[in-house]
Design an enzyme around this catalytic site. Sequence first.
Site, PDB file in Angstrom:
ATOM      1  CG  HIS A 259       3.777  -0.074  -2.870  1.00  0.00           C
ATOM      2  ND1 HIS A 259       4.371   0.372  -1.705  1.00  0.00           N
ATOM      3  CD2 HIS A 259       2.882  -1.028  -2.484  1.00  0.00           C
ATOM      4  CE1 HIS A 259       3.853  -0.297  -0.669  1.00  0.00           C
ATOM      5  NE2 HIS A 259       2.965  -1.150  -1.122  1.00  0.00           N
TER       6      HIS A 259
ATOM      7  CB  CYS B 292      -6.706   8.511 -21.975  1.00  0.00           C
ATOM      8  SG  CYS B 292      -6.900   6.903 -22.723  1.00  0.00           S
TER       9      CYS B 292
ATOM     10  CB  CYS C 217     -11.424   6.960 -22.718  1.00  0.00           C
ATOM     11  SG  CYS C 217     -10.493   7.241 -21.206  1.00  0.00           S
TER      12      CYS C 217
ATOM     13  N   PRO D 206      18.873   1.490  10.222  1.00  0.00           N
ATOM     14  CG  PRO D 206      19.243   3.674   9.466  1.00  0.00           C
ATOM     15  CD  PRO D 206      18.785   2.327   9.012  1.00  0.00           C
TER      16      PRO D 206
HETATM   17  C1  BJW Z   1      17.156   3.450   6.166  1.00  0.00           C
HETATM   18  C2  BJW Z   1      18.063   4.390   5.764  1.00  0.00           C
HETATM   19  C3  BJW Z   1      19.248   3.892   5.253  1.00  0.00           C
HETATM   20  C4  BJW Z   1      16.302   5.501   6.512  1.00  0.00           C
HETATM   21  N1  BJW Z   1      19.404   2.596   5.183  1.00  0.00           N
HETATM   22  N2  BJW Z   1      17.248   2.162   6.115  1.00  0.00           N
HETATM   23  C5  BJW Z   1      -6.505   2.284   7.687  1.00  0.00           C
HETATM   24  C6  BJW Z   1      -6.990   3.255   6.799  1.00  0.00           C
HETATM   25  C7  BJW Z   1      -6.726   3.161   5.419  1.00  0.00           C
HETATM   26  C8  BJW Z   1      -5.991   2.130   4.901  1.00  0.00           C
HETATM   27  C9  BJW Z   1      -5.524   1.188   5.796  1.00  0.00           C
HETATM   28  C10 BJW Z   1      -5.778   1.256   7.169  1.00  0.00           C
HETATM   29  N3  BJW Z   1      -5.191   0.201   7.750  1.00  0.00           N
HETATM   30  C11 BJW Z   1      -4.558  -0.499   6.801  1.00  0.00           C
HETATM   31  C12 BJW Z   1      -4.754   0.074   5.608  1.00  0.00           C
HETATM   32  C13 BJW Z   1      -4.224  -0.376   4.324  1.00  0.00           C
HETATM   33  C14 BJW Z   1      -3.097   0.517   3.854  1.00  0.00           C
HETATM   34  C15 BJW Z   1      -2.047   0.601   4.955  1.00  0.00           C
HETATM   35  O1  BJW Z   1      -1.254  -0.274   5.171  1.00  0.00           O
HETATM   36  N4  BJW Z   1      -2.007   1.715   5.685  1.00  0.00           N
HETATM   37  C16 BJW Z   1      -1.088   1.837   6.832  1.00  0.00           C
HETATM   38  C17 BJW Z   1      -0.331   3.154   6.730  1.00  0.00           C
HETATM   39  C18 BJW Z   1      -1.870   1.665   8.094  1.00  0.00           C
HETATM   40  N5  BJW Z   1      -2.569  -0.123   2.666  1.00  0.00           N
HETATM   41  C19 BJW Z   1      -3.074   0.110   1.475  1.00  0.00           C
HETATM   42  O2  BJW Z   1      -3.971   0.906   1.293  1.00  0.00           O
HETATM   43  C20 BJW Z   1      -2.520  -0.707   0.346  1.00  0.00           C
HETATM   44  N6  BJW Z   1      -3.568  -1.321  -0.377  1.00  0.00           N
HETATM   45  C21 BJW Z   1      -4.362  -2.229   0.195  1.00  0.00           C
HETATM   46  O3  BJW Z   1      -4.184  -2.628   1.327  1.00  0.00           O
HETATM   47  O4  BJW Z   1      -5.398  -2.664  -0.623  1.00  0.00           O
HETATM   48  C22 BJW Z   1      -6.452  -3.399   0.014  1.00  0.00           C
HETATM   49  C23 BJW Z   1      -7.349  -2.401   0.722  1.00  0.00           C
HETATM   50  C24 BJW Z   1      -8.152  -1.593  -0.018  1.00  0.00           C
HETATM   51  C25 BJW Z   1      -8.972  -0.667   0.635  1.00  0.00           C
HETATM   52  C26 BJW Z   1      -8.929  -0.525   2.036  1.00  0.00           C
HETATM   53  C27 BJW Z   1      -8.069  -1.334   2.781  1.00  0.00           C
HETATM   54  C28 BJW Z   1      -7.274  -2.288   2.104  1.00  0.00           C
HETATM   55  C29 BJW Z   1      -1.773   0.185  -0.646  1.00  0.00           C
HETATM   56  C30 BJW Z   1      -0.567   0.804  -0.036  1.00  0.00           C
HETATM   57  C31 BJW Z   1       0.074   1.752  -1.039  1.00  0.00           C
HETATM   58  C32 BJW Z   1       1.241   2.495  -0.444  1.00  0.00           C
HETATM   59  N7  BJW Z   1       1.619   3.558  -1.308  1.00  0.00           N
HETATM   60  C33 BJW Z   1       2.797   4.325  -1.007  1.00  0.00           C
HETATM   61  C34 BJW Z   1       2.939   5.433  -2.078  1.00  0.00           C
HETATM   62  C35 BJW Z   1       3.413   4.812  -3.402  1.00  0.00           C
HETATM   63  C36 BJW Z   1       3.560   5.819  -4.469  1.00  0.00           C
HETATM   64  C37 BJW Z   1       4.564   6.895  -4.159  1.00  0.00           C
HETATM   65  O5  BJW Z   1       5.766   6.643  -3.976  1.00  0.00           O
HETATM   66  O6  BJW Z   1       4.140   8.031  -4.140  1.00  0.00           O
HETATM   67  O7  BJW Z   1       3.952   3.491  -1.010  1.00  0.00           O
HETATM   68  S1  BJW Z   1       2.785   5.018   0.637  1.00  0.00           S
HETATM   69  C38 BJW Z   1       4.508   4.800   0.933  1.00  0.00           C
HETATM   70  O8  BJW Z   1       4.676   3.854   2.004  1.00  0.00           O
HETATM   71  C39 BJW Z   1       5.070   4.132  -0.336  1.00  0.00           C
HETATM   72  C40 BJW Z   1       5.997   3.110   0.252  1.00  0.00           C
HETATM   73  O9  BJW Z   1       6.255   2.084  -0.690  1.00  0.00           O
HETATM   74  C41 BJW Z   1       5.259   2.644   1.476  1.00  0.00           C
HETATM   75  C42 BJW Z   1       6.152   1.987   2.524  1.00  0.00           C
HETATM   76  O10 BJW Z   1       7.056   2.905   3.047  1.00  0.00           O
HETATM   77  P1  BJW Z   1       8.560   2.461   3.362  1.00  0.00           P
HETATM   78  O11 BJW Z   1       9.232   2.063   2.119  1.00  0.00           O
HETATM   79  O12 BJW Z   1       8.574   1.494   4.472  1.00  0.00           O
HETATM   80  O13 BJW Z   1       9.200   3.867   3.800  1.00  0.00           O
HETATM   81  P2  BJW Z   1       9.176   4.579   5.235  1.00  0.00           P
HETATM   82  O14 BJW Z   1       9.481   5.994   5.021  1.00  0.00           O
HETATM   83  O15 BJW Z   1       7.943   4.259   5.993  1.00  0.00           O
HETATM   84  O16 BJW Z   1      10.385   3.881   6.020  1.00  0.00           O
HETATM   85  C43 BJW Z   1      11.726   4.115   5.626  1.00  0.00           C
HETATM   86  C44 BJW Z   1      12.619   3.281   6.507  1.00  0.00           C
HETATM   87  O17 BJW Z   1      13.940   3.417   6.015  1.00  0.00           O
HETATM   88  C45 BJW Z   1      12.633   3.724   7.979  1.00  0.00           C
HETATM   89  O18 BJW Z   1      12.438   2.599   8.815  1.00  0.00           O
HETATM   90  C46 BJW Z   1      14.051   4.281   8.183  1.00  0.00           C
HETATM   91  O19 BJW Z   1      14.557   4.008   9.466  1.00  0.00           O
HETATM   92  C47 BJW Z   1      14.811   3.534   7.136  1.00  0.00           C
HETATM   93  N8  BJW Z   1      16.012   4.183   6.645  1.00  0.00           N
HETATM   94  N9  BJW Z   1      17.520   5.663   5.993  1.00  0.00           N
HETATM   95  C48 BJW Z   1      18.430   1.753   5.607  1.00  0.00           C
HETATM   96  N10 BJW Z   1      20.198   4.754   4.836  1.00  0.00           N
HETATM   97 ZN    ZN Z   2      -8.492   6.097 -21.133  1.00  0.00          ZN
END
Ligand code: BJW
Ligand code: ZN
Length: 252
Positions: free
Chosen positions: A119, A148, A151, A215
Amino acid sequence: MIEIPNELLIKLSKADSVVVLTGAGISAESGVKTFRDPDGLWAQFDPMELASIDGFMSNPQRVWSWYQHRVEIIHNVNPNPGHYAIAEMEKLFNHFVLITQNVDRLHHRAGSTNPIELHGNIIENHCFNCKKPFFGETNLPEGQIPRCDECGGLIRPSVVWFGEMLPYDALMKAEDESANCDVFFSIGTSAEVYPAANLPFIAKRNGATVVEVNPNITQISSYVDYRISAPSGEALPLLVEKFKDFLSFSIK
Ligand code: BJW
Ligand code: ZN
C-alpha cells in the site's frame, strides 16, 4: 501464557521459504492506531473522505493535513519488539519475504531488508496529476499543499487509496512468493482489504502451513492451521526465541 505449538516449530525447521504478511496490528504496540479496531482510525474518520481519490479531489486540504498529522505521529514512534523479531526471522530461513500493508516504514527502521510495500508508504510523495516524485518542502503553513515543480499539480502521499491499483510489481511478487512458500504468517491484519487479503488463501491453496498472529478473530481465523492469539510484540519475540532453542537443540 502464550503457547507456541511444538508442531509449528518442527514445520518451521523444515521450511525452505517463509512469507510474513503484516498489517496495522504489528505497529499498534508502537503507538500507531490500527484502522478497524474499536479505537481505530475508521471509527473516527470516514475512509472514503480521507483515503480515496474522490475524497482527495473533493477536499485535498483535509486529506493533506490528515496525512501530515499521521507522518508526525510516525516520526515520533519507534519499532516495537514485533518488528525486531520479524527482522530477526529473516536471518533464520533460506528464503524469507516480508510483505506489508503498512505505510509507516517501521519494518525498515527495525532492520528488515526490502519489505514488499503493498500500500505504498506515507513518507514519500508524488504529483497527483503527472505522478512525478516530489522531494520538496512538505512542512507548509496549515491549509497549504505543495505543488509539483513540473506541472503545478497537487502533491499527495505515495500511499494506495481505496479504488486504486496496488503497485503491479509488488503485488505480482507478493502473490508469487505466497504461492511458493512453505509457511505463511498473517500478522496483525484484519484480512478485510483486497487484494492483500487473498494472500493467505493463495498460500494455503498451494500447500503452505498458514499461521495467524492476532489477539482477535479475523476473516481468516477459521481457515488457518495455527492461531497465536496474542499481541505480536509479545508473541513474535517468543516464537523467535523458541525456534532458536529448537534449532540448537536439534543440531546437538
Ligand atoms: C493486533 C494488535 C497487536 C491489534 N498485535 N495484532 C467494494 C467497494 C469498493 C472497493 C471494494 C469493494 N470490495 C472490494 C473492494 C476493493 C478494496 C477493498 O478491499 N475493500 C474492502 C474494505 C472491502 N480494495 C481496494 O480498493 C484496493 N485496490 C484495488 O483493489 O484495486 C483494484 C480495484 C480498483 C477499483 C475497484 C475495485 C478494485 C486498494 C486498497 C487500499 C487500502 N488502503 C488503506 C489506506 C492506506 C493509506 C493509509 O494508511 O492511509 O490501507 S485502507 C487500510 O486498510 C490500510 C491498510 O493497509 C488496510 C488493511 O488494514 P489492516 O492492516 O488489516 O488493519 P486493520 O485495522 O483492519 O486490522 C488490524 C488488525 O490488527 C486487527 O485484526 C486487530 O485485531 C489486530 N491487532 N492490535 C497483533 N498488538
Ligand atoms: Zn506534476
